[in-house]
Design a protein around this motif. Sequence first.
Motif, PDB file in Angstrom:
ATOM      1  N   LEU A  73       0.818  -1.219   0.000  1.00 36.78           N
ATOM      2  CA  LEU A  73       0.000   0.000   0.000  1.00 36.78           C
ATOM      3  C   LEU A  73       0.852   1.269   0.000  1.00 36.78           C
ATOM      4  N   HIS A  74       0.417   2.254  -0.753  1.00 35.59           N
ATOM      5  CA  HIS A  74       1.156   3.512  -0.894  1.00 35.59           C
ATOM      6  C   HIS A  74       0.788   4.513   0.202  1.00 35.59           C
ATOM      7  N   GLY A  75       1.469   5.654   0.186  1.00 33.44           N
ATOM      8  CA  GLY A  75       1.215   6.706   1.164  1.00 33.44           C
ATOM      9  C   GLY A  75       0.311   7.799   0.636  1.00 33.44           C
ATOM     10  N   ALA A  76       0.085   8.815   1.476  1.00 32.74           N
ATOM     11  CA  ALA A  76      -0.756   9.949   1.083  1.00 32.74           C
ATOM     12  C   ALA A  76      -0.157  10.634  -0.140  1.00 32.74           C
ATOM     13  N   GLY A  77      -1.005  10.959  -1.096  1.00 35.53           N
ATOM     14  CA  GLY A  77      -0.538  11.575  -2.328  1.00 35.53           C
ATOM     15  C   GLY A  77      -0.154  10.552  -3.382  1.00 35.53           C
ATOM     16  N   GLY A  78      -0.052   9.291  -2.976  1.00 34.91           N
ATOM     17  CA  GLY A  78       0.294   8.239  -3.931  1.00 34.91           C
ATOM     18  C   GLY A  78      -0.938   7.617  -4.554  1.00 34.91           C
ATOM     19  N   ASP A  79      -0.722   6.584  -5.306  1.00 32.23           N
ATOM     20  CA  ASP A  79      -1.805   5.872  -5.982  1.00 32.23           C
ATOM     21  C   ASP A  79      -1.243   4.542  -6.463  1.00 32.23           C
ATOM     22  N   GLU A  80      -1.969   3.860  -7.329  1.00 35.95           N
ATOM     23  CA  GLU A  80      -1.542   2.518  -7.750  1.00 35.95           C
ATOM     24  C   GLU A  80      -0.318   2.540  -8.654  1.00 35.95           C
ATOM     25  N   GLU A  81       0.203   3.717  -8.974  1.00 34.82           N
ATOM     26  CA  GLU A  81       1.454   3.831  -9.725  1.00 34.82           C
ATOM     27  C   GLU A  81       2.669   4.051  -8.816  1.00 34.82           C
ATOM     28  N   ALA A  82       2.439   4.337  -7.546  1.00 34.53           N
ATOM     29  CA  ALA A  82       3.537   4.793  -6.684  1.00 34.53           C
ATOM     30  C   ALA A  82       4.582   3.702  -6.432  1.00 34.53           C
ATOM     31  N   TRP A  83       4.156   2.543  -5.958  1.00 30.55           N
ATOM     32  CA  TRP A  83       5.126   1.509  -5.621  1.00 30.55           C
ATOM     33  C   TRP A  83       5.847   0.983  -6.864  1.00 30.55           C
ATOM     34  N   ILE A  84       5.129   0.861  -7.981  1.00 33.50           N
ATOM     35  CA  ILE A  84       5.743   0.270  -9.171  1.00 33.50           C
ATOM     36  C   ILE A  84       6.774   1.227  -9.781  1.00 33.50           C
ATOM     37  N   ALA A  85       6.534   2.546  -9.649  1.00 34.31           N
ATOM     38  CA  ALA A  85       7.453   3.533 -10.233  1.00 34.31           C
ATOM     39  C   ALA A  85       8.493   3.975  -9.198  1.00 34.31           C
ATOM     40  N   LEU A  86       8.074   4.723  -8.196  1.00 33.04           N
ATOM     41  CA  LEU A  86       9.007   5.226  -7.186  1.00 33.04           C
ATOM     42  C   LEU A  86       9.614   4.100  -6.351  1.00 33.04           C
ATOM     43  N   GLY A  87       8.820   3.058  -6.150  1.00 33.83           N
ATOM     44  CA  GLY A  87       9.263   1.965  -5.286  1.00 33.83           C
ATOM     45  C   GLY A  87      10.044   0.884  -6.000  1.00 33.83           C
ATOM     46  N   ARG A  88      10.109   0.908  -7.343  1.00 36.42           N
ATOM     47  CA  ARG A  88      10.850  -0.095  -8.135  1.00 36.42           C
ATOM     48  C   ARG A  88      10.452  -1.525  -7.744  1.00 36.42           C
ATOM     49  N   THR A  89       9.175  -1.752  -7.448  1.00 38.70           N
ATOM     50  CA  THR A  89       8.732  -3.049  -6.937  1.00 38.70           C
ATOM     51  C   THR A  89       9.063  -4.194  -7.888  1.00 38.70           C
ATOM     52  N   ALA A  90       8.790  -4.017  -9.181  1.00 41.64           N
ATOM     53  CA  ALA A  90       9.014  -5.120 -10.124  1.00 41.64           C
ATOM     54  C   ALA A  90      10.494  -5.491 -10.162  1.00 41.64           C
ATOM     55  N   GLN A  91      11.366  -4.479 -10.163  1.00 46.88           N
ATOM     56  CA  GLN A  91      12.804  -4.762 -10.206  1.00 46.88           C
ATOM     57  C   GLN A  91      13.246  -5.446  -8.906  1.00 46.88           C
ATOM     58  N   ILE A  92      12.773  -4.939  -7.776  1.00 49.13           N
ATOM     59  CA  ILE A  92      13.147  -5.532  -6.484  1.00 49.13           C
ATOM     60  C   ILE A  92      12.679  -6.984  -6.412  1.00 49.13           C
ATOM     61  N   MET A  93      11.442  -7.238  -6.812  1.00 44.67           N
ATOM     62  CA  MET A  93      10.917  -8.610  -6.737  1.00 44.67           C
ATOM     63  C   MET A  93      11.685  -9.533  -7.683  1.00 44.67           C
ATOM     64  N   ASP A  94      11.867  -9.096  -8.941  1.00 43.65           N
ATOM     65  CA  ASP A  94      12.622  -9.923  -9.898  1.00 43.65           C
ATOM     66  C   ASP A  94      13.996 -10.298  -9.334  1.00 43.65           C
ATOM     67  N   ASN A  95      14.691  -9.309  -8.796  1.00 43.44           N
ATOM     68  CA  ASN A  95      16.054  -9.550  -8.307  1.00 43.44           C
ATOM     69  C   ASN A  95      16.070 -10.440  -7.069  1.00 43.44           C
ATOM     70  N   LEU A  96      15.167 -10.174  -6.103  1.00 43.39           N
ATOM     71  CA  LEU A  96      15.128 -11.012  -4.898  1.00 43.39           C
ATOM     72  C   LEU A  96      14.799 -12.461  -5.250  1.00 43.39           C
ATOM     73  N   ILE A  97      13.850 -12.633  -6.168  1.00 40.52           N
ATOM     74  CA  ILE A  97      13.450 -13.990  -6.550  1.00 40.52           C
ATOM     75  C   ILE A  97      14.594 -14.685  -7.298  1.00 40.52           C
ATOM     76  N   ALA A  98      15.232 -13.965  -8.233  1.00 41.98           N
ATOM     77  CA  ALA A  98      16.326 -14.575  -9.006  1.00 41.98           C
ATOM     78  C   ALA A  98      17.489 -14.988  -8.106  1.00 41.98           C
ATOM     79  N   GLN A  99      17.709 -14.234  -7.038  1.00 44.66           N
ATOM     80  CA  GLN A  99      18.808 -14.553  -6.109  1.00 44.66           C
ATOM     81  C   GLN A  99      18.395 -15.578  -5.058  1.00 44.66           C
ATOM     82  N   GLY A 100      17.170 -16.067  -5.139  1.00 45.66           N
ATOM     83  CA  GLY A 100      16.704 -17.049  -4.165  1.00 45.66           C
ATOM     84  C   GLY A 100      16.434 -16.463  -2.798  1.00 45.66           C
ATOM     85  N   LYS A 101      16.324 -15.115  -2.734  1.00 42.41           N
ATOM     86  CA  LYS A 101      16.121 -14.467  -1.437  1.00 42.41           C
ATOM     87  C   LYS A 101      14.656 -14.273  -1.094  1.00 42.41           C
ATOM     88  N   ALA A 102      13.793 -14.462  -2.082  1.00 44.60           N
ATOM     89  CA  ALA A 102      12.354 -14.317  -1.811  1.00 44.60           C
ATOM     90  C   ALA A 102      11.608 -15.423  -2.528  1.00 44.60           C
TER      91      ALA A 102
END
Lengths: 396, 396
Positions: free
Chosen positions: A186-215
């Motif tokens: 969930l995002h913060g005040a002023g954010g929306d459903e674009e916040a985590w994917i853009a500012l939060g780099r969620t897709a990149q973080i998830m891809d990398n954690l999963i590829a490294q076996g960390k998630a």
Amino acid sequence: MKKSFVLLFSLVLSHLAFTQEALFNAADLKSPEINADKTVTFRFFAPKADSVFITGDFLPTMKVKSRFGLVDVPKPALMQKDAKGVWTFTSDALAPELYSYSFTVDGLRSIDPNNPFLNRDVATVTNIFIVGGPQADFYKVNDIPHGSVTRRWYDSPGLGIDRRVTIYTPPGYESSNATYPVLYLLHGAGGDEEAWIALGRTAQIMDNLIAQGKAKPMIVVMPNGNASQDAAPGEGNTGFYKPQFMAPRTMEGSYEAAFMDIVKFVEKSYRVNAKKESRAIAGLSMGGFHSMHISRFYPNTFDYVGLFSAAIMPREDATAKVYSNIDETLKVQKENGTKLYWIAIGKTDFLYQANVDFRKKLDGMGMKYEYVESEGGHIWRNWRVYLTQFVPKLFN
Amino acid sequence: MKKSFVLLFSLVLSHLAFTQEALFNAADLKSPEINADKTVTFRFFAPKADSVFITGDFLPTMKVKSRFGLVDVPKPALMQKDAKGVWTFTSDALAPELYSYSFTVDGLRSIDPNNPFLNRDVATVTNIFIVGGPQADFYKVNDIPHGSVTRRWYDSPGLGIDRRVTIYTPPGYESSNATYPVLYLLHGAGGDEEAWIALGRTAQIMDNLIAQGKAKPMIVVMPNGNASQDAAPGEGNTGFYKPQFMAPRTMEGSYEAAFMDIVKFVEKSYRVNAKKESRAIAGLSMGGFHSMHISRFYPNTFDYVGLFSAAIMPREDATAKVYSNIDETLKVQKENGTKLYWIAIGKTDFLYQANVDFRKKLDGMGMKYEYVESEGGHIWRNWRVYLTQFVPKLFN
């Protein structure tokens, strides 16, 4: 002409597009340039300007008086002008991180015309760049399997509208028959459903954690937390309008009460393990407030709760049903048990004391949690780091 | 304090974010403001500036000399400064359309700091706005069922890399068991898999056409047409770099030859009707060139072909196998038959004569096509219109 068709085509196209800019002598510069020694050079063409400053979250800070007391802000740095009218600034060597910056030209804020990579935070767009290295490599697109990111719409009977949601599915989801756990993020005040994917780099973080076996491979659901909005500004029925920090009907209980609309949609639409042990909820700032309230209002639904710089303060003003009986429902949540209740905040966050008070409450009732205290304040840099720390702890 | 928690929280947050900008007196203005009479007012705060011009695709044009002869460009309009340092310009009443604009402040290009809605075209970001009305209403998000838009990755053995692709699925796709037809929609030089979905408003156009019963529900696949790229700039393994008009290995045949990698991926991954009668391919400029070559190189694959301002010129310089035997494969395509071969171009397009010549070739061999000639040149306005005209003709 035959031999050079591609070149000619390219020239004509670029000429058409840039004719206007050429009239005004826009220069084609390399900016930012990340140097081998991790210093970064910025360049801006402004031959007539009297002053060009750069400001960004990699600069030393200064104290500024405000109605909330002294606050730290980056100290803008004066750039140096050369004979051709190009202003230049080179930073100190920077630690691996995703950074943001802008220029101030004779007092006016400007983006860097040579850097098309921008993030929108509420109503402001800002240039970004990444200095690579250990933590920042989680934010890069690496040559590894990639999940999919979908923007789709779900029906929310509780809010009476169709709403847009951003959903990450892990690599292999589409070709598998497995069921997956779900993180609601969930995002913060002023954010929306674009916040985590853009500012939060969620897709990149998830891809990398999963590829490294960390998630564990998991689905990440990033809803819009503003009860009055169907979608992010510009993506919904209201059209283009200037985003504001607090949309109408924010933090008044409707969103939390209607949250099971999202869970039901996800569990109907995706191959998920629809059990408490396979559900996590986490959020930053207002999203931390939402995560705390949703997870105790539905006190046997989420086994993993993450509060990132959470906006948790007493809400005696709140009248919605979801905010009543906070202590009682927290107690029920404690008795039902969670596998992880994770709280993280920066030492200089303006919500630091509110989190101290909340932990006292949890301590008083004997509710267990993990606590992480970081440097820094209420900033995306911390929230990206918290996500990389929280996700490996899920669904083990 | 209790009563005003939400207000206080909002104030603190907005204060933290805007402290820097407040130091430089950025003004919170309404810009652009679309007035009731369809004029549009733009405002820009620049008290120390000597001149602020606005330029945009809604302004009257002027002729400018270039190495390619006289070209039409919008004539920048001088804005008027008031006592507070706010520069203002009000346009004529504008026809319904999606428009773009920027400011020029003492000779330097600037985006509008009060408008967070931007499109990136190659390396340049530009503010956008929509004046509503008949055609432009196709570009708006209306209160109708919405399709889903997914960015995902597919394996391209033909190009030797995993590549990113943007895919629109129509409303109801996920909850249905039906099979769907597929439109492959290709971008131009300098574009990528983000071009059609952002600049082309594909999701909005498809949602609106389908809701109005003007188009069959279909899947729209928007690949990356630059054979050397895994993804759009900033979205791939190369990281952030300045996009250029013609990426390496562009229009040299690899992309067209490897196109069936995309078709195979789509037909394996989605519920589609994997038949010629349910496949369409269309593209703008370089994407029109690609569509022509792909559809004749695989001459019994697509029943619908759309060439939007296509970059079709003789390619005696081209050595790739895909560019050999053009006339012979066109003849095979003609004999196999297509349900629609659709060509559209603007009267002032620099590719106009190339399209005249190509139609002569088709006429000479007796290949049937539909032809649309519009006003204007090589611009996104035309390509959005062409899409709304082409899609209703598909899969009937």
